[in-house]
Design an enzyme around this catalytic site. Sequence first.
Site, PDB file in Angstrom:
ATOM      1  N   ARG A 153       0.835  -1.293  -0.443  1.00 21.88           N
ATOM      2  CA  ARG A 153      -0.151   0.105   0.065  1.00 21.88           C
ATOM      3  C   ARG A 153       1.273   1.103   0.268  1.00 21.88           C
ATOM      4  O   ARG A 153       1.827   1.504   0.711  1.00 21.88           O
ATOM      5  CB  ARG A 153      -0.357  -0.242   1.255  1.00 21.88           C
ATOM      6  CG  ARG A 153      -1.868  -1.031   1.129  1.00 21.88           C
ATOM      7  CD  ARG A 153      -2.879  -1.269   2.525  1.00 21.88           C
ATOM      8  NE  ARG A 153      -3.827  -1.866   2.697  1.00 21.88           N
ATOM      9  CZ  ARG A 153      -3.228  -3.340   3.429  1.00 21.88           C
ATOM     10  NH1 ARG A 153      -2.256  -3.675   4.271  1.00 21.88           N
ATOM     11  NH2 ARG A 153      -4.773  -3.778   3.418  1.00 21.88           N
ATOM     12  N   LYS A 177      -2.592  -1.717   7.452  1.00 21.57           N
ATOM     13  CA  LYS A 177      -3.761  -0.911   8.038  1.00 21.57           C
ATOM     14  C   LYS A 177      -4.171  -1.959   9.513  1.00 21.57           C
ATOM     15  O   LYS A 177      -3.662  -3.303  10.036  1.00 21.57           O
ATOM     16  CB  LYS A 177      -4.873  -1.299   7.398  1.00 21.57           C
ATOM     17  CG  LYS A 177      -5.228  -1.092   6.064  1.00 21.57           C
ATOM     18  CD  LYS A 177      -6.460  -0.994   5.824  1.00 21.57           C
ATOM     19  CE  LYS A 177      -6.606   0.005   4.159  1.00 21.57           C
ATOM     20  NZ  LYS A 177      -7.758  -0.411   3.829  1.00 21.57           N
ATOM     21  N   HIS A 246      -2.045   3.017  -6.428  1.00 22.10           N
ATOM     22  CA  HIS A 246      -2.931   1.254  -6.007  1.00 22.10           C
ATOM     23  C   HIS A 246      -2.811   0.943  -7.516  1.00 22.10           C
ATOM     24  O   HIS A 246      -3.316   0.048  -6.916  1.00 22.10           O
ATOM     25  CB  HIS A 246      -4.391   2.814  -5.258  1.00 22.10           C
ATOM     26  CG  HIS A 246      -4.874   1.648  -4.740  1.00 22.10           C
ATOM     27  ND1 HIS A 246      -4.412   1.839  -3.302  1.00 22.10           N
ATOM     28  CD2 HIS A 246      -6.099   1.693  -4.815  1.00 22.10           C
ATOM     29  CE1 HIS A 246      -5.497   0.688  -2.511  1.00 22.10           C
ATOM     30  NE2 HIS A 246      -6.474   1.049  -3.524  1.00 22.10           N
ATOM     31  N   ARG A 249      -0.565  -1.764  -6.610  1.00 21.13           N
ATOM     32  CA  ARG A 249      -0.591  -3.052  -6.042  1.00 21.13           C
ATOM     33  C   ARG A 249      -1.727  -3.855  -6.630  1.00 21.13           C
ATOM     34  O   ARG A 249      -2.019  -5.102  -6.129  1.00 21.13           O
ATOM     35  CB  ARG A 249      -1.115  -2.002  -4.703  1.00 21.13           C
ATOM     36  CG  ARG A 249      -2.037  -3.302  -3.372  1.00 21.13           C
ATOM     37  CD  ARG A 249      -1.658  -2.416  -2.381  1.00 21.13           C
ATOM     38  NE  ARG A 249      -2.888  -2.703  -1.556  1.00 21.13           N
ATOM     39  CZ  ARG A 249      -3.073  -4.165  -0.513  1.00 21.13           C
ATOM     40  NH1 ARG A 249      -1.196  -4.284   0.085  1.00 21.13           N
ATOM     41  NH2 ARG A 249      -3.536  -4.449   0.439  1.00 21.13           N
ATOM     42  N   HIS A 272      -4.152  -8.664   3.382  1.00 15.91           N
ATOM     43  CA  HIS A 272      -5.686  -8.298   3.629  1.00 15.91           C
ATOM     44  C   HIS A 272      -5.925  -9.287   5.345  1.00 15.91           C
ATOM     45  O   HIS A 272      -5.890 -10.967   4.908  1.00 15.91           O
ATOM     46  CB  HIS A 272      -6.601  -9.341   2.424  1.00 15.91           C
ATOM     47  CG  HIS A 272      -6.545  -8.239   1.721  1.00 15.91           C
ATOM     48  ND1 HIS A 272      -6.780  -8.621   0.583  1.00 15.91           N
ATOM     49  CD2 HIS A 272      -5.859  -7.044   1.383  1.00 15.91           C
ATOM     50  CE1 HIS A 272      -6.817  -7.516  -0.611  1.00 15.91           C
ATOM     51  NE2 HIS A 272      -6.330  -6.906   0.376  1.00 15.91           N
ATOM     52  N   TYR A 281     -10.082 -10.133  -6.361  1.00 14.23           N
ATOM     53  CA  TYR A 281      -9.338 -10.031  -8.193  1.00 14.23           C
ATOM     54  C   TYR A 281      -9.753 -11.412  -8.607  1.00 14.23           C
ATOM     55  O   TYR A 281      -9.438 -11.555  -9.918  1.00 14.23           O
ATOM     56  CB  TYR A 281      -7.853  -9.935  -7.591  1.00 14.23           C
ATOM     57  CG  TYR A 281      -7.583  -9.351  -7.085  1.00 14.23           C
ATOM     58  CD1 TYR A 281      -6.949  -7.992  -7.331  1.00 14.23           C
ATOM     59  CD2 TYR A 281      -7.777  -8.292  -5.321  1.00 14.23           C
ATOM     60  CE1 TYR A 281      -6.834  -6.602  -6.894  1.00 14.23           C
ATOM     61  CE2 TYR A 281      -6.790  -7.688  -4.176  1.00 14.23           C
ATOM     62  CZ  TYR A 281      -6.304  -6.144  -5.502  1.00 14.23           C
ATOM     63  OH  TYR A 281      -6.213  -5.239  -4.827  1.00 14.23           O
TER      64      TYR A 281
END
Length: 313
Positions: A153, A177, A246, A249, A272, A281
């Site tokens: 990210r 995150k 972005h 990625r 994730h 995806y």
Amino acid sequence: MNPNFPTGLAVSLQRFYDYLHHERGLSAHTQANYQRQLTIMTQQLVELGITEWQQVDAAWVRQLTTKGMREGLKASSIGTRLSSLRSFFDYLISIDELTANPAKGVSAPKKKRPLPKNLDIDEVGQLLEVNDDDPLSIRDRAMMELMYGAGLRLAELVSIDIQHVQLSVGEIRVIGKGNKERKAPFSGQAKQWLDRWLTVRSSLANEEEQALFVSKRGTRISHRNVQKRMEEWGIKQGVSSHISPHKLRHSFATHMLESSQNLRAVQELLGHENISTTQIYTSLDFQHLAKVYDNAHPRAKKNRAPSNSESDD
């Protein structure tokens, strides 16, 4: 007051519109939007036999939502209608016309998540053909190689410190995150260009600066600076797609999934928490899989001439 509505409905609506105008002081545009949404839903309720607001419960509100879906309304439009209805019912509670808000427990349908855009492999190759010896160009290629090579990210890239990098083993400690830490592997061109950047970094970085990537001022590079530089490189390299961190990625994720078909591994590489986030995806990869299927399956091959063993009967 709308003369087409039963008095019990129309009077309360008019009081709400007066409240929005005189007490809340909303703009004319916002007031008009409230009125438009509530008029549509009130008309639908009247057609269903409602004459008093006290008759409306969650089941009636769900009927309005279902009707909107059948009419082909977008999830966002249905959400706007429900929001207007909730506000109106909250007002009726405040003036003691209702004791509970029947729209509170009714949710709008989920919005379709837009598919992330990615570059194809040729576009990535075109973008990364940066061979300038200028320290800023070396830094930029190292950043782009690392974003595409490790699927980072933007915030993760910018926050990397020198001590987080283990160049010899090809690993970077990143904070993702939710302040969650993970190790991101990298190799090949990403490793080569990161090594080149580290040899020239001291010509730009302030003496005490710990950030891996720095601006020409010598301090940690900003998010906006990274975005701007990548956008400029996309134009300079003649890539037709708009370039953003972005997008690199997303390209990493898509290309890894196409090659490996290992959703769990890609989930871990991207950091994730939930595999459902990674599964988006698989939608991007479906077109690729469908093409493989059409070309490979004996009953799906298009314009295939019948073999000698096949009968025309």
